[in-house]
Scaffold this active site. Structure first.
Site, short mmCIF file in Angstrom:
data_model
loop_
_atom_site.label_atom_id
_atom_site.label_comp_id
_atom_site.label_asym_id
_atom_site.label_seq_id
_atom_site.Cartn_x
_atom_site.Cartn_y
_atom_site.Cartn_z
N SER A 241 0.83 -1.22 0.00
CA SER A 241 0.00 0.00 0.00
C SER A 241 0.86 1.26 0.00
O SER A 241 0.62 2.19 -0.78
CB SER A 241 -0.98 0.01 1.18
OG SER A 241 -0.34 -0.27 2.39
N HIS A 271 -2.21 -8.83 1.84
CA HIS A 271 -1.96 -7.58 2.59
C HIS A 271 -3.16 -7.36 3.52
O HIS A 271 -3.50 -8.23 4.31
CB HIS A 271 -1.73 -6.48 1.55
CG HIS A 271 -1.08 -5.23 2.06
ND1 HIS A 271 -0.58 -5.09 3.32
CD2 HIS A 271 -0.84 -4.03 1.44
CE1 HIS A 271 -0.06 -3.87 3.47
NE2 HIS A 271 -0.21 -3.20 2.33
N HIS A 318 5.16 -12.96 7.29
CA HIS A 318 5.42 -11.59 6.88
C HIS A 318 6.59 -11.56 5.92
O HIS A 318 7.51 -12.38 6.01
CB HIS A 318 5.72 -10.69 8.08
CG HIS A 318 5.49 -9.24 7.79
ND1 HIS A 318 6.46 -8.45 7.21
CD2 HIS A 318 4.39 -8.47 7.94
CE1 HIS A 318 5.95 -7.24 7.04
NE2 HIS A 318 4.71 -7.21 7.46
N ARG A 327 2.45 -5.20 16.71
CA ARG A 327 1.07 -4.71 16.58
C ARG A 327 0.10 -5.81 17.02
O ARG A 327 -0.97 -5.53 17.55
CB ARG A 327 0.80 -4.29 15.13
CG ARG A 327 1.74 -3.18 14.64
CD ARG A 327 1.60 -2.92 13.15
NE ARG A 327 1.92 -4.08 12.36
CZ ARG A 327 1.81 -4.16 11.04
NH1 ARG A 327 1.35 -3.11 10.36
NH2 ARG A 327 2.12 -5.26 10.38
N ASP A 373 -2.81 -8.63 11.32
CA ASP A 373 -4.16 -9.01 10.92
C ASP A 373 -4.72 -10.21 11.69
O ASP A 373 -5.90 -10.50 11.62
CB ASP A 373 -4.20 -9.29 9.41
CG ASP A 373 -3.80 -8.06 8.61
OD1 ASP A 373 -4.28 -6.97 8.96
OD2 ASP A 373 -3.02 -8.19 7.66
N1 HAX Z 1 0.59 -20.08 5.69
C1 HAX Z 1 1.05 -21.02 4.83
N2 HAX Z 1 2.13 -20.85 4.05
C2 HAX Z 1 2.79 -19.69 4.17
C3 HAX Z 1 2.40 -18.69 5.07
C4 HAX Z 1 1.24 -18.89 5.84
N3 HAX Z 1 0.75 -17.97 6.67
N4 HAX Z 1 3.27 -17.66 4.97
C5 HAX Z 1 4.16 -18.00 4.03
N5 HAX Z 1 3.87 -19.23 3.53
C6 HAX Z 1 4.53 -19.93 2.42
C7 HAX Z 1 4.49 -19.05 1.18
O1 HAX Z 1 3.21 -19.14 0.54
C8 HAX Z 1 5.63 -19.60 0.38
O2 HAX Z 1 5.23 -20.84 -0.18
P1 HAX Z 1 5.71 -21.27 -1.67
O3 HAX Z 1 7.20 -21.24 -1.64
O4 HAX Z 1 5.13 -22.64 -1.83
O5 HAX Z 1 5.13 -20.26 -2.60
C9 HAX Z 1 6.67 -19.91 1.46
O6 HAX Z 1 5.92 -20.07 2.69
C10 HAX Z 1 7.72 -18.84 1.65
O7 HAX Z 1 7.06 -17.60 1.90
P2 HAX Z 1 7.77 -16.47 2.78
O8 HAX Z 1 9.03 -16.07 2.06
O9 HAX Z 1 7.89 -16.90 4.20
O10 HAX Z 1 6.70 -15.33 2.75
P3 HAX Z 1 6.50 -14.19 1.66
O11 HAX Z 1 7.43 -13.08 2.00
O12 HAX Z 1 6.57 -14.73 0.28
O13 HAX Z 1 5.01 -13.75 1.91
C11 HAX Z 1 3.12 -13.18 3.22
C12 HAX Z 1 4.64 -13.02 3.05
C13 HAX Z 1 2.64 -12.23 4.29
C14 HAX Z 1 2.44 -12.79 1.89
C15 HAX Z 1 2.81 -14.64 3.60
O14 HAX Z 1 3.40 -14.94 4.84
C16 HAX Z 1 1.33 -14.96 3.65
O15 HAX Z 1 0.73 -15.28 2.61
N6 HAX Z 1 0.65 -14.85 4.86
C17 HAX Z 1 -0.76 -15.06 4.99
C18 HAX Z 1 -1.54 -13.83 4.52
C19 HAX Z 1 -1.38 -12.69 5.50
O16 HAX Z 1 -1.52 -12.81 6.69
N7 HAX Z 1 -1.11 -11.48 4.94
C20 HAX Z 1 -0.96 -10.27 5.76
C21 HAX Z 1 0.50 -9.89 5.96
C22 HAX Z 1 0.69 -8.66 6.81
C23 HAX Z 1 0.15 -7.45 6.12
O17 HAX Z 1 0.62 -6.96 5.12
N8 HAX Z 1 -0.93 -6.96 6.62
O18 HAX Z 1 -1.61 -6.00 6.00
#
Ligand code: HAX
Length: 436
Positions: A241, A271, A318, A327, A373
């Site tokens: 964002s 996000h 994250h 938070r 979140d």
């Molecule tokens: N559950 C299951 N698998 C997860 C996971 C979770 N909560 N978090 C990461 N992973 C997986 C990823 O999907 C990725 O899998 P692949 O290699 O098979 O694609 C692997 O673990 C490595 O990911 P990472 O490097 O640890 O995490 P990223 O930096 O790529 O992504 C995210 C960060 C926040 C997008 C991710 O942790 C996620 O999808 N979390 C769940 C959604 C969420 O809570 N989003 C809000 C984040 C905070 C925010 O911005 N708030 O607004």
């Protein structure tokens, strides 16, 4: 000129000179290394943005102008000793790099009240959106409608020079922040209370007024909103964002366009949409188990099922943080003080025990800990705000404080249009030595 604007103008001049020196005299200093991994993995950790308002440390969490969340809870002005800080004060801190007094904060609150009027056509635009449109789509439409009021746009079209861009940007930033709670509450009442609008109460602060206009009034919910709108305000410059606002604004798009663009990024499931998904997912657990009080084993099994289906566990993980989000901790503390005996919150607390070892065992998740979140929806539910599809709008109201303070600094520093280079797959393969 308001005293905040005068102070900002005085502050901006020397900081802009420092940035100019950095650019002109130290521009060739190497600060990082770009690897193929950085590009394919979404540029995570690549030092490529200048953001003054806050900095995210992977191990420690967010610091706003150097202050952690517990420090802000102690040092920012409050309306009473047992209260939460006012987000008006955080805005002052992010803008001026100084802790405000209560008088400074009250002055901002007054300025926002004076600027909060919304032209009638904006409501008509929101009303024209279908009832099944997402509240974040309504917010975006309302903000875009408001852009016709942009002082920056008018000043730009009248031919102002670059050094004056910040002045009309200040006007837009302050007006937009002032208007957001009114628009957000209007969208809430439109979707869930048949459009029965509640007017603002001039005696209330920015946060309490949002709760009030949504239809919730109690000292405790006002405190929750003050905390909520403070802790979601900023997370340095690289999150989707904030980065989107900065990128769009770098083309000199006005603050309304830039903010709307960024909030459409916030609306994505990875996000800010995660705050609604967490609640929907917990409701799925309760439905599947047929109980309001699932056992830890039942929760564990549901988590395994989610992972097994190739889905992520919302509220966990994250891109930068590598520990429990402060938070999350702030909200957990609030819940332990005010929300005892809440079954839904108990599930959120159980998940904190159950999810990290599961994610850790996958061997690929870089951060198995909860993010902001994971908690926020359960607190809103505790006070009767059950409409999860709306939650990201509240996040967006708060996020305005950080991204718009940064946008104002972008203008004051005269930051340039952002334009990284992209390359073909063959180019990367040649660099990797795979192809000639
Ligand atoms: N559950 C299951 N698998 C997860 C996971 C979770 N909560 N978090 C990461 N992973 C997986 C990823 O999907 C990725 O899998 P692949 O290699 O098979 O694609 C692997 O673990 C490595 O990911 P990472 O490097 O640890 O995490 P990223 O930096 O790529 O992504 C995210 C960060 C926040 C997008 C991710 O942790 C996620 O999808 N979390 C769940 C959604 C969420 O809570 N989003 C809000 C984040 C905070 C925010 O911005 N708030 O607004």
């Amino acid at each position: 000129m308001s005293s905040l604007k005068t102070k900002f103008a005085a502050k901006a001049v020397p900081v802009a000179a420092e940035v100019k020196t950095l650019f002109k005299e130290y521009g060739s200093t190497v600060i990082g290394q770009v690897t193929i991994e950085s590009v394919i993995d979404g540029m995570k950790g690549l030092p490529s943005l200048l953001t003054l308002t806050s900095k995210l440390d992977p191990q420690e969490g967010i610091r706003f102008r150097g202050y952690s969340i517990p420090e802000l809870q102690e040092k920012l002005p409050k309306l009473g000793p047992d209260d939460e800080p006012l987000p008006e004060g955080l805005f002052y801190l992010m803008l001026l790099d100084e802790l405000p007094t209560l008088a400074d904060v009250m002055e901002i609150g007054k300025e926002w009240k004076d600027r909060a009027a919304i032209p009638d056509y904006v409501y008509k635009v929101i009303d024209a959106m279908p009832m099944d449109s997402a509240p974040m789509a309504d917010l975006s439409a309302g903000i875009l409608a408001l852009a016709t009021e942009s002082k920056f746009l008018q000043a730009y079209n009248s031919g102002i020079g670059k050094k004056d861009y910040w002045d009309s940007t200040y006007e837009d930033v302050m007006t937009l922040i002032a208007q957001l709670p009114v628009i957000a509450a209007y969208i809430y009442r439109k979707h869930y209370f048949k459009g029965n609008v509640i007017p603002a109460d001039p005696k209330l602060d920015w946060s309490a007024n949002l709760a009030h206009m949504m239809g919730y009034d109690s000292p405790e919910i006002y405190k929750l909103f003050r905390m909520y709108l403070t802790i979601h305000a900023d997370h340095e410059g690289g999150n989707v964002s904030a980065h989107a606002v900065h990128l769009v604004a770098s083309a000199l798009s006005n603050p309304y366009y830039s903010y709307a663009a960024g909030m459409l990024g916030l609306a994505g499931p990875l996000h800010g949409y995660a705050n609604q998904e967490v609640v929907a997912w917990i409701l799925d657990i309760l439905k599947e188990m047929g109980t309001e009080n699932p056992t830890k084993q039942q929760i564990h099994d549901f988590c395994e099922k989610t992972i097994g289906a190739g889905r992520v566990i919302p509220g966990y993980g994250h891109a930068v943080l590598r520990k429990t989000d402060p938070r999350f901790e702030a909200q957990c503390e609030f819940a332990s003080k005010y929300c005892k005996g809440d079954n839904f919150i108990q599930v959120v607390n159980d998940l904190y025990e159950i999810v990290p070892p599961i994610l850790g065992s996958l061997g690929k998740v870089k951060n198995p800990w909860p993010n902001v979140d994971a908690y926020s929806g359960s607190l809103l539910r505790h006070y009767g705000i059950n409409e999860a599809p709306y939650y990201t709008v509240l996040f967006a109201v708060s996020r305005a404080l950080g991204v718009l303070a940064s946008l104002l600094w972008d203008r004051a520093l005269g930051l340039q249009i952002e334009r990284p280079s992209s390359f073909t797959l063959e180019w990367f393969q040649e660099k990797a030595g795979i192809k000639k």
